[in-house]
Design an enzyme around this catalytic site. Structure first.
Site, PDB file in Angstrom:
ATOM      1  CG  MET A  34      -1.879  -1.148   1.285  1.00  0.00           C
ATOM      2  SD  MET A  34      -2.965  -1.131   2.734  1.00  0.00           S
ATOM      3  CE  MET A  34      -4.138   0.158   2.244  1.00  0.00           C
ATOM      4  CB  CYS A  35       2.327   3.596  -1.854  1.00  0.00           C
ATOM      5  SG  CYS A  35       1.883   3.458  -3.604  1.00  0.00           S
ATOM      6  CD1 TRP A  36       0.902   8.070   0.666  1.00  0.00           C
ATOM      7  CD2 TRP A  36       0.324  10.094  -0.062  1.00  0.00           C
ATOM      8  NE1 TRP A  36       1.204   8.958   1.663  1.00  0.00           N
ATOM      9  CE2 TRP A  36       0.860  10.225   1.241  1.00  0.00           C
ATOM     10  CE3 TRP A  36      -0.094  11.245  -0.714  1.00  0.00           C
ATOM     11  CZ2 TRP A  36       0.964  11.439   1.894  1.00  0.00           C
ATOM     12  CZ3 TRP A  36       0.027  12.460  -0.075  1.00  0.00           C
ATOM     13  CH2 TRP A  36       0.542  12.547   1.227  1.00  0.00           C
ATOM     14  CG  LEU A  43      -1.537   4.544   2.012  1.00  0.00           C
ATOM     15  CD1 LEU A  43      -1.630   5.937   2.596  1.00  0.00           C
ATOM     16  CD2 LEU A  43      -0.352   3.818   2.625  1.00  0.00           C
TER      17      LEU A  43
END
Length: 136
Positions: free
Chosen positions: A57-59, A101
């Site tokens: 998960m990243c932005w 996320l």
């Protein structure tokens, strides 16, 4: 089921996904300062057989999916709804799930993870295409 997880932020969404993953299987959480590093580490764990599946998960989820896909043997899929997550496993035999996320509600992110992990095997009708992907 052995699952490896990495994220570059701690928020309600990541905590919800971690909570679900911990109930779904044997969870290992990787920590790293940068998203390319943990995405590579998750991908390496999956490709080497240390884990069955990975979740990153990243932005946006895009960067971690790109980074994980650089690892030979990884088939990372970016999903934003359960149908995409499920069918990435079913039709593409994805082994890493990438999620945003920032743009997913926690319950939607959990449902994506559930849909991804609930697929028991690839669709036999897609086996030839999946073999082509594996051999690229």
């Amino acid at each position: 089921m052995r699952i490896v997880f990495g994220a570059d932020d701690d928020n309600e969404c990541t905590r919800a996904v971690i909570s679900y993953l911990a109930r779904a299987g044997d969870l290992q959480i990787l920590s790293s300062g940068s998203w390319p590093d943990f995405a590579r580490a998750v991908g390496t764990a999956v490709a080497s057989g240390q884990a069955d599946f990975g979740v990153v998960m990243c932005w946006t989820g895009t960067g971690t999916s790109i980074a994980a896909n650089k690892v030979p043997g990884v088939r990372a899929a970016l999903a934003w709804e359960p149908w995409i997550a499920r069918n990435a496993r079913l039709w593409n035999d994805a082994n890493v799930l990438a999620l945003s996320l920032k743009r997913l509600a926690p319950d939607v992110a959990v449902e994506c993870a559930r849909a991804f992990l609930d697929v028991e095997a690839e669709d036999p009708a897609e086996s030839a295409s999946i073999d082509l992907i594996r051999n690229l």
